[in-house]
Design an enzyme around this catalytic site. Structure first.
Site, mmCIF file in Angstrom:
data_model
loop_
_atom_site.group_PDB
_atom_site.id
_atom_site.type_symbol
_atom_site.label_atom_id
_atom_site.label_comp_id
_atom_site.label_asym_id
_atom_site.label_seq_id
_atom_site.Cartn_x
_atom_site.Cartn_y
_atom_site.Cartn_z
ATOM 1 N N GLY A 125 -50.107 -56.409 -60.560
ATOM 2 C CA GLY A 125 -49.226 -55.328 -60.106
ATOM 3 C C GLY A 125 -49.986 -54.027 -59.952
ATOM 4 N N GLY A 127 -51.239 -51.045 -61.007
ATOM 5 C CA GLY A 127 -51.453 -50.411 -62.306
ATOM 6 C C GLY A 127 -51.772 -48.939 -62.199
ATOM 7 N N LYS A 148 -53.103 -43.745 -54.709
ATOM 8 C CA LYS A 148 -53.896 -44.577 -55.611
ATOM 9 C C LYS A 148 -54.561 -43.670 -56.644
ATOM 10 C CE LYS A 148 -57.617 -48.000 -55.551
ATOM 11 N NZ LYS A 148 -58.551 -48.737 -54.705
ATOM 12 N N ASP A 160 -55.821 -46.662 -67.360
ATOM 13 C CA ASP A 160 -55.264 -45.326 -67.546
ATOM 14 C C ASP A 160 -54.457 -44.858 -66.347
ATOM 15 O OD1 ASP A 160 -57.225 -44.959 -65.686
ATOM 16 O OD2 ASP A 160 -58.427 -43.559 -66.857
ATOM 17 N N GLY A 161 -54.359 -45.713 -65.320
ATOM 18 C CA GLY A 161 -53.563 -45.355 -64.149
ATOM 19 C C GLY A 161 -54.255 -44.377 -63.210
ATOM 20 N N ASP A 287 -55.377 -61.228 -55.135
ATOM 21 C CA ASP A 287 -54.571 -60.002 -55.109
ATOM 22 C C ASP A 287 -55.206 -58.949 -54.204
ATOM 23 O OD1 ASP A 287 -56.460 -60.244 -57.355
ATOM 24 O OD2 ASP A 287 -56.005 -58.129 -57.691
ATOM 25 N N ASN A 288 -56.396 -59.227 -53.703
ATOM 26 C CA ASN A 288 -57.040 -58.290 -52.788
ATOM 27 C C ASN A 288 -57.056 -58.828 -51.359
ATOM 28 O OD1 ASN A 288 -57.508 -56.482 -54.841
ATOM 29 N ND2 ASN A 288 -59.563 -57.230 -55.275
ATOM 30 N N ASP A 297 -59.059 -52.842 -50.738
ATOM 31 C CA ASP A 297 -59.697 -52.754 -52.034
ATOM 32 C C ASP A 297 -61.203 -52.627 -51.920
ATOM 33 O OD1 ASP A 297 -59.676 -52.631 -54.831
ATOM 34 O OD2 ASP A 297 -57.861 -53.829 -54.796
HETATM 35 P P1 AMP Z 1 -58.591 -54.101 -58.554
HETATM 36 O O1 AMP Z 1 -59.832 -54.474 -59.279
HETATM 37 O O2 AMP Z 1 -58.600 -52.692 -58.035
HETATM 38 O O3 AMP Z 1 -58.194 -55.087 -57.525
HETATM 39 O O4 AMP Z 1 -57.439 -54.087 -59.646
HETATM 40 C C1 AMP Z 1 -57.051 -55.209 -60.354
HETATM 41 C C2 AMP Z 1 -55.873 -54.863 -61.222
HETATM 42 O O5 AMP Z 1 -56.238 -53.884 -62.191
HETATM 43 C C3 AMP Z 1 -54.669 -54.305 -60.485
HETATM 44 O O6 AMP Z 1 -53.514 -54.746 -61.126
HETATM 45 C C4 AMP Z 1 -54.854 -52.818 -60.653
HETATM 46 O O7 AMP Z 1 -53.647 -52.114 -60.538
HETATM 47 C C5 AMP Z 1 -55.392 -52.746 -62.069
HETATM 48 N N1 AMP Z 1 -56.190 -51.540 -62.314
HETATM 49 C C6 AMP Z 1 -57.416 -51.245 -61.830
HETATM 50 N N2 AMP Z 1 -57.812 -50.054 -62.270
HETATM 51 C C7 AMP Z 1 -56.836 -49.556 -63.055
HETATM 52 C C8 AMP Z 1 -56.642 -48.352 -63.796
HETATM 53 N N3 AMP Z 1 -57.572 -47.404 -63.857
HETATM 54 N N4 AMP Z 1 -55.484 -48.217 -64.467
HETATM 55 C C9 AMP Z 1 -54.544 -49.159 -64.434
HETATM 56 N N5 AMP Z 1 -54.658 -50.313 -63.770
HETATM 57 C C10 AMP Z 1 -55.792 -50.521 -63.075
HETATM 58 MG MG MG Z 2 -56.845 -54.849 -56.088
#
Ligand code: AMP
Ligand code: MG
Length: 530
Positions: A125, A127, A148, A160-161, A287-288, A297
């Site tokens: 989801g 995040g 983002k 940390d979002g 998910d990407n 991504d």
């Molecule tokens: P990604 O590697 O960008 O494809 O992210 C994989 C998952 O990790 C997704 O669910 C993102 O929302 C979550 N995510 C990545 N970075 C963060 C962050 N700094 N804070 C919260 N969730 C994150």
């Molecule tokens: Mg992603």
């Protein structure tokens, strides 16, 4: 179809280790301070927000301390029917930072699952991304406007979002470069700094990227509902993407199968475009992968310098799962996962559904090879298809790999060559460690050119239109990010953006940006963009 290997579990551990060190909790930001703005900046019409509640979590972005606009993509804003001036004004920047909610927004974090490095994660989801809503552009296409790095959501897990400035600018640069190259991609509408720090291995300046996509529905979105046995949601999601991205399949007597076929076709064409540009995505998790077929991504992605199919830049991809040469196979693997998720919709008896889904997946190599072959012929200046063309291209690649020839520049220099005169080959020969390796191949290529009935000038122009002079070379991207993050000097970033906006034009004043890295400039690894 590719089988899961035990090795993938090892790589998955490497990923979570990366996530653990990079995603530490920081102190919570200032309290939420979100206002409605009266002016209509965005004419939102939010189709995803009309889906049932279990598709997302509704929440507002979290405010940041001191938003500052780094860059607004004015041309994209206009294309989306948005007012660049209003967006760059303080009220607009507040919106782009998540401090203010524009009228009509229905902010939400989307639910999805996914296979990360082949490893199943039932709940991922958004995040750290919040979808503000959807707008319809001047081209009539509906697009998501997403922030983002907009703060914690119920999907944040250990994170940390937030997003750091470096990765935000990296996504800005590479996604806009991809768009200029004509490769389907999400876009960057704006980057703002937050005036806050984010804790990674060190404290880094925080930033928010406004990302634009035809939609953020992923293979992992289908997996999320399939894994929960929620057939009703699967159907609603499939209907949503059909209406939005593949309206023509609605007419089929088996629309969900036609949807699968359409996504397979779109992805085959997308991955062919990546390969033809030397682009390595780096994290092709399910998910990407977007259903609409845009690249998404931009984490540890990179363009190859010298050609080598084993090239991997991502520091977390220790087994080379997502190496350049593996990308088509991985795309097919991801599509098999999509097919499996769609099975409940494919109807009349499980065996029949499986057979149909299998056929769709099996069509991938043919579709991919056709798209790649056509693109490769164009890169070589061959307007007509002849037997032996594939071997001609493969021979060039073998020689490029053996001689560490720069991927982009080899094709660009090739575009300058006349059909008859090998005397002019000086520049391209220099790209090969053993220049004679090029000479042998050039004889073959020139012989093949005699079968084309097109003059040099026309052929060269056609080749220059598909073989870019400028790509976001790793060392240039690093240079721009370093100046921006360490010295708040955004001039190198701005110049790089100018260069990359016209990748197919020769511009002698920017010749430095067309050159491969010197040995000491070579970037060996890229890091997860979190
Ligand atoms: P990604 O590697 O960008 O494809 O992210 C994989 C998952 O990790 C997704 O669910 C993102 O929302 C979550 N995510 C990545 N970075 C963060 C962050 N700094 N804070 C919260 N969730 C994150
Ligand atoms: Mg992603």
């Amino acid at each position: 179809m590719r089988q899961r290997r035990p090795l993938e579990a090892v790589v998955a551990l490497a990923l979570s280790a990366c996530t653990m060190t990079k995603l530490q909790q920081t102190a919570p930001g200032p309290p939420m301070n979100v206002h409605e703005t009266p002016s209509v900046l965005f004419a939102f019409d939010n189709s995803y927000a009309r889906l049932p509640d279990r598709f997302f979590a509704r929440l507002n972005p979290s405010s940041v301390r001191a938003p500052r606009l780094v860059r607004l993509n004015g041309a994209l804003a206009l294309h989306l029917g948005l007012d660049p001036e209003a967006l760059s004004a303080p009220g607009g920047v507040e919106i782009l930072a998540g401090n203010r909610l524009p009228g009509g927004a229905e902010p939400l974090a989307m639910a999805y699952a996914g296979h990360q490095f082949g490893n199943w994660v039932p709940r991922l989801g958004d995040g750290r991304a919040i979808l503000l809503g959807e707008v319809i552009g001047k081209d009539g296409v509906r697009r998501d406007i997403q922030l983002k790095g907009a703060g914690l959501t119920p999907f944040s897990r250990m994170g940390d979002g937030r997003a750091a400035l470096g990765p935000v600018l990296r996504e800005y640069i590479v996604s806009e470069a991809m768009a200029a190259l004509g490769i389907p991609t999400t876009r960057a509408l704006a980057a703002v700094t937050t005036g806050e720090e984010v804790a990674r291995e060190q404290l880094l300046p925080g930033a928010v990227l406004t990302r634009v996509a035809q939609s953020h529905v992923r293979v992992g979105t289908f997996q999320f509902f399939a894994a929960r046995g929620d057939e009703e949601a699967l159907r609603l999601l499939a209907d949503h993407v059909i209406e939005r991205h593949y309206p023509e399949v609605a007419k089929s007597d088996q629309p969900y199968l036609a949807l699968l076929d359409a996504v397979v076709d779109t992805q085959a064409k997308l991955i062919a475009r990546w390969q033809l540009a030397g682009f390595i995505h780096g994290v092709m998790n399910t998910d990407n992968m977007l259903i609409a077929g845009e690249t998404i991504d931009y984490g540890p992605c990179a363009f190859m310098d010298f050609y080598d199919p084993k090239t991997v830049y991502s520091s977390i991809d220790r087994m080379g799962r997502y190496a350049y040469g593996n990308q088509p196979r991985i795309a097919q693997w991801n599509l098999a996962v999509l097919a499996q998720s769609l099975l409940p919709l494919l109807g009349d008896g499980k065996d029949a559904a499986v057979a149909r889904a299998q056929d769709a997946i099996d069509s991938f190599p043919g579709l991919y090879n056709a798209a790649y072959g056509e693109g490769m012929r164009a890169k070589l200046g061959l307007a007509q298809e002849r037997s032996g063309d594939t071997e001609l291209a493969e021979d060039l690649f073998t020689r490029m790999a053996d001689n560490r020839a720069d991927f982009t520049l080899t094709f660009r220099r090739l575009s300058d060559l006349p059909a008859k005169d090998p005397e002019t080959d000086t520049e391209i020969r220099k790209l090969f460690e053993d220049p004679a390796a090029f000479d042998d191949w050039a004889l073959r290529w020139r012989k093949r050119l005699t079968r084309e009935n097109i003059g040099d000038e026309k052929r060269q122009a056609a080749m220059r239109a598909v073989n870019p002079a400028f790509i976001p070379r790793n060392h240039l991207v690093e240079e721009a990010l370093k100046a921006a993050t360490a010295e708040e000097d955004f001039a190198p970033f701005d110049t790089l953006m100018t260069v990359l906006a016209s990748p197919f034009e020769d511009r002698p004043e920017f010749s430095r940006y067309a050159k491969p890295p010197r040995p000491e400039q070579v970037v060996q690894a890229t890091f997860c963009g979190t």
